[in-house]
Design a protein around this motif. Sequence first.
Motif, short mmCIF file in Angstrom:
data_model
loop_
_atom_site.label_atom_id
_atom_site.label_comp_id
_atom_site.label_asym_id
_atom_site.label_seq_id
_atom_site.Cartn_x
_atom_site.Cartn_y
_atom_site.Cartn_z
N TYR A 179 -2.35 -11.48 5.55
CA TYR A 179 -2.26 -10.30 4.70
C TYR A 179 -3.14 -10.40 3.45
O TYR A 179 -3.88 -9.46 3.13
N SER A 230 5.91 -4.36 -5.06
CA SER A 230 4.83 -3.38 -4.85
C SER A 230 3.52 -3.91 -5.43
O SER A 230 2.47 -3.82 -4.79
N SER A 231 3.60 -4.45 -6.65
CA SER A 231 2.38 -4.93 -7.32
C SER A 231 1.73 -6.07 -6.55
O SER A 231 0.51 -6.12 -6.41
N LEU A 232 2.56 -6.99 -6.05
CA LEU A 232 2.00 -8.16 -5.36
C LEU A 232 1.49 -7.80 -3.97
O LEU A 232 0.58 -8.45 -3.46
N MET A 233 2.07 -6.76 -3.36
CA MET A 233 1.55 -6.35 -2.07
C MET A 233 0.21 -5.63 -2.24
O MET A 233 -0.64 -5.66 -1.35
N ALA A 234 0.02 -4.99 -3.40
CA ALA A 234 -1.26 -4.34 -3.68
C ALA A 234 -2.32 -5.37 -4.03
O ALA A 234 -3.49 -5.21 -3.71
N LEU A 235 -1.90 -6.44 -4.71
CA LEU A 235 -2.83 -7.50 -5.12
C LEU A 235 -2.31 -8.84 -4.64
O LEU A 235 -1.84 -9.67 -5.42
N PRO A 236 -2.38 -9.08 -3.33
CA PRO A 236 -1.74 -10.29 -2.78
C PRO A 236 -2.37 -11.59 -3.25
O PRO A 236 -1.77 -12.64 -3.09
N GLN A 241 -6.53 -0.08 -5.44
CA GLN A 241 -7.30 -0.27 -4.20
C GLN A 241 -8.49 0.68 -4.11
O GLN A 241 -9.15 0.73 -3.08
#
Lengths: 322, 289
Positions: free
Chosen positions: A65, B128-134, A101
């Motif tokens: 991911y 949410s933040s970490l899934m956007a900026l993993p 993004q």
Amino acid sequence: MIEAQHLVKRYGAKTAVDDLSFTVSPGHVTGFLGPNGAGKSTTMRMVVGLDRPTSGSVTVNGKPYAEHRTPLAEVGTLLEAKAVHKGRSAHDHLLALAQSQGIGRRRVAEVIDLVGLHDVARKRAGGFSLGMGQRLGIASALLGDPATIILDEPVNGLDPDGVLWIRTLLRGLAAEGRTVFVSSHLMSEMALTAERLVIVGRGRLLADTTVDDLISSASDRPVVVHSPQAGELGRLLVSAGATVTDVEVGELLVTGTTAARIGEVAAERGIVLHELHTERASLEQVYMALTRDSREYTTDEPATGARAGAQDGAAQQQEVAA
Amino acid sequence: MSTQTSRTTTDAVPSQREHGSPHHGQHTAPAGASLPRAVLSEWTKLRSLRSTWWTLVIALGLAVGFAALLAAVVSNPDAQQPQGGPGAGGLADPVGIALASSTFSTLVLGVLGALVVAGEYATGSISSSLMALPRRWPLVVAKTAVLVGLLVPFTLVLSLASLWVASLIYGDAATVDWASSDTWLAVLGNCAYLVAVALLGLGLGLLFRTTAAAITVLAAIVFVAPPLLGLVTWDWVVAINDHLPGVAGSSLASTTGGTLGTGEAWLTLLGWAAVPVLAGALVLQRRDA
């Protein structure tokens, strides 16, 4: 596409996920099913890189991911209801995610309309109902128009309208060729939504199958017999080694034999039959049997008759629909 | 709605599937995550919370209010001034006294810094933040950049407003020399002190993840430690006490100097600002969210 290989997650002495391997392919709704505490959420969190596996690996759309350049355009995720700051409006929450993004503002407006939050988009999310929060979560998941969608217990606590909405949405997304991976602890809900099932218990894979195969795998399906001479027939069947339950006057539920054999016995003695059919095993029964040993908190339920189990299933389905 | 009809609908779906395309909209592909985009995203997050603006209003109000109060007290000719009062030559350090009013605002801005991270943990929006900026570290860089970008101009306004209000109240007791570079260096030092404490709050938020813990430790470092440590005379305790952020801040926000030399004071503030944030970023990188 999600590919998990030998995923293990341990918290101290407790193993939450134990050597879990499975593949979720595009074009279907795949149900991720297991009792509470089976490791579903932990697995989903490892898929999107929030938790690090103790060992093993998992890829989404071919990569881990974190290696995706635009993660939200690859994978849309709804983990828990309201992963949103209470003080921020739905619009600003989505806008901030989009900006991170390079997703355009127009898409933000689009997903707000898609989930029906247009009228409250500028209000603070802290005042949202559970259903609205869930819709906002879905909007976040769809924001990047992702090929893979992961939803953790999306219908939990929703009213019937919301449940139906999510069910229809998920099927539509899968029909568009996306990978849809959705967890639930309710077999009844998955039976209505999913085609494929990944079933886990105590962190281990119990079944990776389709809904149809799961049903046909069920053995010892009960036979329903309606007869004005039910009492006599019942005694004959018991002496022939079958298990018979009196459901009501004139109706029997028979296990341990086949419909053909019951018909023969009845014909030999000249007993009138009004109805004779083999019940389709309910998914709920199959699921309960599969996960019996892996439920964390089991009530000491007596081995219920098949019909009772089927009624349980129906009752749960009504609960979902109620 | 009956169970049976729903199953039928499910069964009908596969036939439509072949005609679908993986992406329904006609969107141009998003440009991808990048550091400038992360900064823009964090700015949207920060500005869209009412608490951000309330925090700034409170910090400004406290600073200017206390500046007026301090100025009034020290310029009152009837009051007994143990030191720095209007003696033969007037106030020794009118700029320092006016800027000392910022001390109360440091805690407020530190709380703002802590909330930038701990608020996300409290509400669950961190996932949410970490899934956007993993990759995670860009999130810390972006949060730091946005906080500094907002607070540098803000603390400049706060410091100048405090000084100006004080200068009006001093009257004949003292004058603020706006032409002196010492005055402006003191103002800059005051800004650095306030921004450093806000970053300390952000670092503590990253390390502790809960607002309560971060604010408690912040208050301990900024307010509780100085008087308590001041009671101990062991050398190493004195050394620590001399290098707390407040001491470094007051050494800089003055035209007459303080406990620490200028260079040492700047380095001390830099340490308080950077070390917890860096440690917090490391921890964030390694820990399960």
